[in-house]
Design an enzyme around this catalytic site. Structure first.
Site, PDB file in Angstrom:
ATOM      1  CB  THR A 336      -0.736   0.032   1.474  1.00  0.00           C
ATOM      2  OG1 THR A 336      -1.811  -1.091   0.961  1.00  0.00           O
ATOM      3  CG2 THR A 336      -2.251   1.393   1.290  1.00  0.00           C
ATOM      4  CD  GLN A 366      -4.973  -2.967  -0.600  1.00  0.00           C
ATOM      5  OE1 GLN A 366      -5.174  -3.629  -1.110  1.00  0.00           O
ATOM      6  NE2 GLN A 366      -5.052  -3.448   0.913  1.00  0.00           N
ATOM      7  CG  ASP A 389      -6.360   2.085   0.643  1.00  0.00           C
ATOM      8  OD1 ASP A 389      -7.223   3.054   1.035  1.00  0.00           O
ATOM      9  OD2 ASP A 389      -5.894   1.533   1.083  1.00  0.00           O
ATOM     10  CG  ASP A 410     -11.395   1.611   3.099  1.00  0.00           C
ATOM     11  OD1 ASP A 410     -12.121   2.154   3.876  1.00  0.00           O
ATOM     12  OD2 ASP A 410     -10.451  -0.109   3.619  1.00  0.00           O
ATOM     13  NE  ARG A 479     -13.539  -0.626   5.295  1.00  0.00           N
ATOM     14  CZ  ARG A 479     -13.874  -1.634   4.520  1.00  0.00           C
ATOM     15  NH1 ARG A 479     -14.519  -2.516   5.152  1.00  0.00           N
ATOM     16  NH2 ARG A 479     -12.466  -1.907   3.767  1.00  0.00           N
ATOM     17  CD1 TRP A 481      -7.165   0.172   9.050  1.00  0.00           C
ATOM     18  CD2 TRP A 481      -6.013   1.285   8.633  1.00  0.00           C
ATOM     19  NE1 TRP A 481      -5.672  -1.192   8.321  1.00  0.00           N
ATOM     20  CE2 TRP A 481      -5.410   0.782   8.311  1.00  0.00           C
ATOM     21  CE3 TRP A 481      -5.392   2.973   8.504  1.00  0.00           C
ATOM     22  CZ2 TRP A 481      -4.037   0.327   7.931  1.00  0.00           C
ATOM     23  CZ3 TRP A 481      -4.781   3.228   8.170  1.00  0.00           C
ATOM     24  CH2 TRP A 481      -3.604   1.892   7.382  1.00  0.00           C
TER      25      TRP A 481
END
Length: 571
Positions: A336, A366, A389, A410, A479, A481
């Site tokens: 990532t 990611q 991401d 995310d 949310r 992590w």
């Protein structure tokens, strides 16, 4: 006798002549260690670390703890190298990449620990005004170690590395707890450590004095020089208001004289941005100013940790574009962190009028467009486009104003203290059945660290491709992590694409039970609190969210930049 100490319970009695009173016995040492370690998450480890230090002087004990932490991180670095060597030919490309990254970030942690010890000096009493900054660096030390583990996908290697660096993470965590206790105590007592020794306890100030002490009369940070302010103000289209559009509009050099010019057509000193970054000096007390002319630059750009104070500006967020397509799902040997199109490892980074993209697509998993590890990042009038991401606000303190950020899963995530103000946040259409989450904060420690994502006066909408399906594709504000994930959404327009529950759980975890999610004074069809999850707080008053303002969340410097942009210090 004059009581000199702080509320953590480490108290030394000093007479008017400066001599120490009381018996210098083992008992006093034990009491000092016990008091110092009272705030530590792992009290047993803390006490064991300090037991060999035969002193009851808080300064000596704390410095000894820092040195022990540095030694533990050194061992973690060596363990990582030996693990990589031991795997030999059995190691695949991804494992090698992640272990190399682990070695790099552990070296960052060591460098920051060396800086902390140096800044502390021999006497903690002389470090009073630096305590918040020291704590900020310590938070980075902890985050770097967390980064290493977070990037490991292979379960067995993750387990081995997790155990291998466990001790240094515990010590780093304890160090943060100790510094948090010190800074909290000083704030409560309204006194600096170096004032304590002199007995200058002072008068009780207005509540916000400590929070705003680094701001000048205009509400701008004293750390940010007049030269830097002019740079940001001048790096835009001449005559245009700085708030023109959101992440759109013109840019250009204006009146600013760049250090380096990048142009694809050869009209600058460099044809690639990476070449210009390499030409910037290390440990630069001034600014390395890179003007990137209009064009699409397909390259991965890394600003190394030692190349600090880089300022990049372009001709507009849709005119000067840095793009790449590296991803965890489609690029072998990628993590990532390593997928980022632009990766900022250094402190003091600034950017204006640039677009950052990762074009790997939803199948890439990611795929970061922009990752920041360095402290004090300031971004204005930029655009960030990706899917999962997109914007990795990974470490330090970060301020964004007038940006556009788009993504799916995310797409604003990290472990930093970040405020995004007056910006447009767009949910995109991902893979079939995919759920959108605007934020995913990664705060692992509780109250001892100031980590979390604040969205202030923004707009959260569906992009054009998602618009028709916005009510069937599930989208959430975020949310958790990590266990203590913290996110605040304040004064923001929330479109009807956001699910009535607002927030989602992390699958297979119970992080939502310890996370902090706060909403205040939002508007739009997606802001209705009636069906919100019970673990999200619907604040009723400004006082409940005051800690999330720019002035409070991004202390001690508060980093408000002039830059021809109206900045809200408060709500």
């Amino acid at each position: 006798l004059l009581v000199v100490g702080v509320a953590i319970g480490v108290v030394t009695f000093v007479n008017k002549g400066g001599g120490a009173g009381g018996d210098k016995t083992l008992n006093s040492h034990q009491k000092a260690v016990e008091s110092l370690c009272a705030s530590a998450t792992d009290k047993g480890s803390c006490a064991k670390t300090l037991d060999p230090v035969k002193s009851d002087d808080p300064s000596k004990l704390i410095k000894a703890f820092m040195l022990a932490t540095k030694d533990a991180v050194t061992k973690s670095t060596n363990f990582t190298a030996s693990t990589e060597e031991g795997m030999g030919k059995n190691m695949n490309a991804t494992s090698k990449a992640v272990l190399d990254y682990c070695k790099r970030v552990l070296m960052y942690a060591l460098e920051d620990l060396e800086t902390i010890v140096e800044e502390m000096g021999e006497d903690l009493q002389q470090s009073g005004s630096k305590m918040d900054q020291l704590k900020q660096w310590l938070t980075g030390v902890f985050n770097y170690q967390t980064d290493c583990i977070d990037d490991i996908e292979e379960s067995e290697l993750r387990k081995v590395m997790g155990e291998g660096i466990r001790h240094s993470k515990i010590l780093s965590s304890n160090a943060i707890d100790i510094f948090h206790a010190l800074t909290t105590a000083m704030s409560q007592m309204n006194v600096k450590v170096d004032d304590m020794k002199k007995g200058n306890l002072g008068e009780t100030p207005a509540p916000d004095r400590d929070l705003l002490e680094d701001l000048d009369q205009k509400g701008l940070p004293k750390w940010h020089s007049d030269k830097d302010r002019k740079l940001m103000a001048q790096a835009g289209r001449p005559g245009a208001p700085a708030d023109e559009g959101i992440g759109e509009g013109g840019g250009g050099g204006g009146k600013i004289k760049p250090t380096h010019v990048v142009a694809k057509d050869g009209s600058g000193q460099f044809k690639t941005i990476s070449e210009a970054v390499k030409a910037c000096p290390e440990k630069n007390p001034g600014r390395c100013i890179i003007y990137i002319k209009a064009g699409v630059y397909k390259e991965q750009v890394t600003i190394p940790k030692k190349v600090n104070n880089v300022f990049m500006f372009g001709d507009g967020a849709t005119q000067t574009i840095i793009t790449f397509d590296r991803s965890v799902g489609l690029s072998p040997g990628t993590t990532t962190s390593l997928s980022g199109t632009v990766q900022v490892e250094s402190e003091g980074f600034m950017a204006k009028w640039i677009g950052f993209q990762n074009t790997a697509g939803p199948l890439g998993n990611q795929a970061v467009a922009f990752r920041v590890n360095g402290d004090r990042a300031v971004i204005f009038n930029c655009r960030f486009d990706g899917y999962q991401d997109t914007l990795y606000v990974n470490n330090g303190r970060q301020f964004y104003r007038n940006i556009v950020v788009s993504g799916t899963v995310d797409f604003i995530n990290g472990k930093s203290a970040t405020v995004i103000q007056n910006s447009l946040i767009l949910c995109r259409k991902g893979s079939p059945g995919q759920t959108n989450h605007v934020t995913a904060d990664g705060k692992q420690k509780g109250k001892a660290v100031k980590i979390g994502i604040v969205l202030h006066n923004c707009r959260i909408m569906a992009d054009k491709e998602l618009e028709a399906d916005r009510l069937t594709v599930k989208s959430y504000l975020g949310r958790p992590w990590k266990p203590f994930a913290t996110t605040a959404v304040i004064g923001t327009e929330i479109g009807d694409l956001i699910q009535p529950t607002g927030w989602n759980e992390w699958q297979g975890e119970k992080f939502h039970l310890t996370a902090t999610y706060v909403e205040f004074n939002n508007r739009g069809p997606g802001a209705n609190p009636a069906a919100r999850v019970p673990w999200a707080k619907m604040a009723k008053s400004a006082a409940e969210v005051e800690r999330f303002t720019v002035a409070n969340w991004l202390t001690p410097a508060n980093w408000i930049q002039e830059a021809n942009v109206t900045v809200q210090l408060g709500l």
